[in-house]
Design a protein around this motif. Structure first.
Motif, PDB file in Angstrom:
ATOM      1  N   TYR A  37       7.142   5.973 110.366  1.00 12.88           N
ATOM      2  CA  TYR A  37       8.234   5.480 109.525  1.00 12.88           C
ATOM      3  C   TYR A  37       7.927   4.090 108.947  1.00 12.88           C
ATOM      4  CZ  TYR A  37      12.947   4.230 108.045  1.00 12.88           C
ATOM      5  OH  TYR A  37      14.033   3.848 107.308  1.00 12.88           O
ATOM      6  N   LEU A  38       7.610   3.133 109.781  1.00 17.69           N
ATOM      7  CA  LEU A  38       7.359   1.770 109.322  1.00 17.69           C
ATOM      8  C   LEU A  38       6.122   1.680 108.413  1.00 17.69           C
ATOM      9  CD1 LEU A  38       8.311  -1.132 109.283  1.00 17.69           C
ATOM     10  CD2 LEU A  38       6.998  -1.524 111.381  1.00 17.69           C
ATOM     11  N   ARG A  41       7.065   2.987 104.998  1.00 12.72           N
ATOM     12  CA  ARG A  41       7.953   2.118 104.222  1.00 12.72           C
ATOM     13  C   ARG A  41       7.175   0.944 103.639  1.00 12.72           C
ATOM     14  NH1 ARG A  41       9.632   6.047 105.587  1.00 12.72           N
ATOM     15  NH2 ARG A  41       8.751   6.406 103.547  1.00 12.72           N
ATOM     16  N   VAL A 172      13.479   3.626  98.246  1.00  8.93           N
ATOM     17  CA  VAL A 172      14.865   3.639  98.712  1.00  8.93           C
ATOM     18  C   VAL A 172      15.167   4.925  99.480  1.00  8.93           C
ATOM     19  CG1 VAL A 172      17.269   3.707  97.949  1.00  8.93           C
ATOM     20  CG2 VAL A 172      15.688   2.070  96.918  1.00  8.93           C
ATOM     21  N   PHE A 175      13.979   5.420 103.221  1.00  9.88           N
ATOM     22  CA  PHE A 175      14.772   4.970 104.366  1.00  9.88           C
ATOM     23  C   PHE A 175      15.606   6.115 104.941  1.00  9.88           C
ATOM     24  CE2 PHE A 175      13.855   0.884 102.365  1.00  9.88           C
ATOM     25  CZ  PHE A 175      13.390   0.191 103.464  1.00  9.88           C
ATOM     26  N   ASP A 184       3.919  10.161 101.627  1.00 15.24           N
ATOM     27  CA  ASP A 184       4.002   9.566 102.956  1.00 15.24           C
ATOM     28  C   ASP A 184       2.842  10.045 103.816  1.00 15.24           C
ATOM     29  OD1 ASP A 184       6.273   8.188 102.313  1.00 15.24           O
ATOM     30  OD2 ASP A 184       7.607   9.281 103.670  1.00 15.24           O
TER      31      ASP A 184
END
Length: 192
Positions: A37-38, A41, A172, A175, A184
């Motif tokens: 996830y991090l 982002r 956006v 998230f 990703d």
């Protein structure tokens, strides 16, 4: 600022067309999404803009509010550039050719002929209105962003800065673990 917000809203709406296929479903590996996830982002945040710096026989001035609102002209006879560009292109390349554009019309004989491993080489030969079906503007793999907003200026030393509204939407929505650009990282991204 109002124009920027209007353009961003249009690009956000366009990206919604792709989102239906990319919303997490029952086959989603949630452990993978949480672990990465991090990093995803952070990389999505870096994708929101591009910067190029070059030196060589070049003269250009361009102001662009997407390829449909592009005003400028340029000529290059072998400009060496450093890229932090659209679709995660990082490296060095050599551009040559010419272009002119006035809002939606223009002509272009432009190429990125040589480049490092992470820079996509291309040749664009166009007369008239640019269209999304051209390989260079492919949503997922193209080397140029049809929706980019920014500009470039150069005389021997050349620099360009662009923001990418669809990448902003991807950032956006990321998230919420929605990946409209399908870029990703997954565990498979790190396999040889």
């Amino acid at each position: 600022m109002k124009k920027f917000l209007a353009i961003f809203a249009v690009c956000f709406a366009v990206s919604g067309v792709y989102a239906a296929e990319m919303i997490p479903d029952e086959r989603t590996n949630w452990g993978e999404k949480i672990v990465l996830y991090l990093p995803n982002r952070i990389v999505d945040a870096l994708d929101m803009f591009s910067v190029t710096i070059g030196v060589g026989p070049v003269v250009e001035a361009r102001l662009m509010g997407t390829r449909l609102a592009d005003i400028g002209a340029g000529y290059s006879a072998g400009t060496y550039k450093l890229y932090k560009d659209f679709n995660r292109q990082y490296g060095i390349g050599v551009e040559d050719g010419w272009y002119w554009s006035f809002v939606v019309i223009g002509e272009e004989e432009y190429a990125l002929r040589e480049g490092s491993l992470l820079v996509d080489k291309y040749v664009e030969s166009r007369r008239g209105i640019p269209t999304l079906d051209m390989r260079v503007y492919d949503y997922f793999t193209g080397p140029r962003d049809f929706w980019a907003i920014g500009g470039s200026l150069g005389l021997i030393i050349d620099a360009g800065v662009y923001i990418h509204p669809v990448e902003w939407a991807d950032f956006v929505l990321g998230f919420l673990m929605i990946d409209i650009r399908e870029d990703d990282f997954t565990f498979d991204s790190f396999e040889r």
